[in-house]
Design an enzyme around this catalytic site. Structure first.
Site, mmCIF file in Angstrom:
data_model
loop_
_atom_site.group_PDB
_atom_site.id
_atom_site.type_symbol
_atom_site.label_atom_id
_atom_site.label_comp_id
_atom_site.label_asym_id
_atom_site.label_seq_id
_atom_site.Cartn_x
_atom_site.Cartn_y
_atom_site.Cartn_z
ATOM 1 N N SER A 162 -2.341 -7.628 3.151
ATOM 2 C CA SER A 162 -2.581 -6.763 4.314
ATOM 3 C C SER A 162 -4.083 -6.676 4.526
ATOM 4 C CB SER A 162 -2.059 -5.340 4.053
ATOM 5 O OG SER A 162 -0.743 -5.177 4.504
ATOM 6 N N CYS A 180 -0.174 5.052 0.984
ATOM 7 C CA CYS A 180 0.550 4.435 2.092
ATOM 8 C C CYS A 180 1.696 5.278 2.600
ATOM 9 C CB CYS A 180 1.139 3.105 1.643
ATOM 10 S SG CYS A 180 -0.051 2.104 0.831
HETATM 11 N N1 PLP Z 1 1.856 -3.332 -1.678
HETATM 12 C C1 PLP Z 1 0.843 -2.658 -2.253
HETATM 13 C C2 PLP Z 1 0.529 -2.942 -3.675
HETATM 14 C C3 PLP Z 1 0.108 -1.736 -1.516
HETATM 15 O O1 PLP Z 1 -0.892 -1.082 -2.096
HETATM 16 C C4 PLP Z 1 0.443 -1.501 -0.175
HETATM 17 C C5 PLP Z 1 -0.264 -0.488 0.604
HETATM 18 O O2 PLP Z 1 -0.998 0.293 0.084
HETATM 19 C C6 PLP Z 1 1.501 -2.231 0.385
HETATM 20 C C7 PLP Z 1 2.179 -3.152 -0.394
HETATM 21 C C8 PLP Z 1 1.942 -2.049 1.799
HETATM 22 O O3 PLP Z 1 0.967 -2.439 2.698
HETATM 23 P P1 PLP Z 1 1.231 -2.228 4.252
HETATM 24 O O4 PLP Z 1 1.399 -0.739 4.449
HETATM 25 O O5 PLP Z 1 0.009 -2.749 4.906
HETATM 26 O O6 PLP Z 1 2.453 -2.945 4.596
#
Ligand code: PLP
Length: 372
Positions: free
Chosen positions: A198, A325
């Site tokens: 991301s 998140c």
């Molecule tokens: N995976 C990990 C390890 C993360 O830290 C995050 C977001 O903090 C995500 C996935 C999800 O990212 P996004 O919200 O951009 O989909």
């Protein structure tokens, strides 16, 4: 001046990405699917970004697909693995991000066997258990294990997991969202079937992401429609976000050694000061291998804990509790629960960027000392 210690949630887009995004907004208005000159210009931007990201990972351009974020990419992978790769068993860990855990809950309800590895108190997984599980069952397996944990920073050994997967003919998906742009990832050296990223985690814009899919795997798309992204992800491309993401990745990789050195020093300083100045504190997930930008601090029980993050905020410090998140409201963290963090203590996750300074950290200590 605010002090940003909630890295991806607060750090501004880097200048390189910002300039590229403004250039696209000013000069590139075509739809990449159109055949006219404006469309073709937009297409060159998208393909240029794909090449940048592929080169950064030592992948080939055909292995990179743009998505809106890591969450979308993870959902696409699980759906495809179950539907098209004959996966009957998924081996993961209970401290993965929700973008892995929630799809796994769904697939488990639909009859896929989902096994969660034991995780030690420091956040590291049980590699022996993984080896035993992989070698003791013939069901086609997918191993889904992240690179760095987003709450406590513990790093998994991707080379070791990848070798175990290859030896046992299992597919390997690693959620590399926290480490793309921060640690070297080379898909020629470490064999993955899928990794994801991301843009906002490496100083790019929010709402742009990608999936690397090894050329040897073939899955169907999650979204059906206009057949963009070589039919893997329909929907008009977020050209501004994609261009910004590629510029940001180029920028972070070019500066990776110096940023990492700076972040490591900042982390060591804050960790030392907190542990020595505030009695009863400790670090969560203090494993042998960890990602320096994440420092998860456990504060001792106190009637003021409830308001700790709010009080830091009022004093100009942006930090987070559990996973940023899914918050907005503070919810109990499954990761901290799993590693046995007592409920009467309070965890604050400080995450650093190269913009932070020692003076800022001195201010954090000053504020914390007032609050405890
Ligand atoms: N995976 C990990 C390890 C993360 O830290 C995050 C977001 O903090 C995500 C996935 C999800 O990212 P996004 O919200 O951009 O989909």
């Amino acid at each position: 001046m605010r002090i940003y210690l909630d890295n991806a949630a607060t750090t501004p887009i880097c200048a390189a990405a910002r300039a590229e995004m403004i250039r696209i907004m000013d000069d590139v208005n075509g739809n990449p699917s159109s055949i006219h000159a404006e469309g073709r210009l937009a297409r060159t931007v998208i393909e240029g970004a794909r090449k940048t990201i592929a080169n950064a990972l030592k992948a080939s351009v055909g292995e990179i697909f743009f998505t809106s974020c890591s969450t979308e990419a993870a959902n696409m992978i699980f759906e495809g693995a179950v539907r098209n790769l004959g996966v009957k068993r998924i081996i993961s860990s209970p401290i993965e991000h929700h973008c892995v855990l929630h799809p796994l809950e769904k697939h488990s309800r639909n009859g896929i066997e989902v096994v969660y590895l034991n995780v030690h108190k420091n956040g590291s997984i049980d590699y022996e258990q993984l080896e035993t599980l992989l070698s003791s069952d013939d069901a086609k397996a997918l191993v889904a294990l992240m690179h760095a944990n987003n709450e406590i920073g513990t790093l998994n050994d991707l080379d070791k997991i990848s070798s175990l997967c290859r030896e046992n003919k299992a597919y390997f998906f690693s959620d590399t969202t926290q480490t793309i742009g921060h640690l070297p990832i080379d898909v020629e050296k470490t064999k993955f079937d899928f990794i994801i990223g991301s843009a906002h985690k490496f100083y790019g814009p929010k709402g742009a992401g990608f999936v690397y899919m090894n050329a040897d795997v073939n899955i169907e798309p999650l979204l059906l429609g206009g057949s963009q992204e070589r039919n893997m992800r329909s929907g008009t491309e977020n050209i501004i976000g994609i261009a910004g993401m590629a510029a940001a990745l180029e920028y972070t990789l070019a500066n990776m050694p110096s940023f990492q050195e700076k972040i490591k020093n900042l982390r060591e300083y804050l960790q030392f000061r907190i542990l020595s100045d505030i009695p009863g504190t400790y670090i969560n997930g203090y494993a042998e291998h960890f990602l320096p930008k994440i420092l998860s601090v456990s504060f001792p029980p106190s009637p003021r804990n409830e308001m700790l993050l709010m009080n830091l905020d009022i004093n100009g410090i942006a930090a987070s509790g559990g996973s940023a998140c899914s918050s907005g409201v503070e919810t109990k963290s499954g990761v901290l629960d799993y590693i046995g963090e007592p409920h009467d203590r309070k965890t604050v996750r400080f995450s650093f960027s190269h913009h932070n300074t020692i003076q800022e950290l001195d201010k954090v200590i000053e504020v914390l000392l007032k609050l405890f």
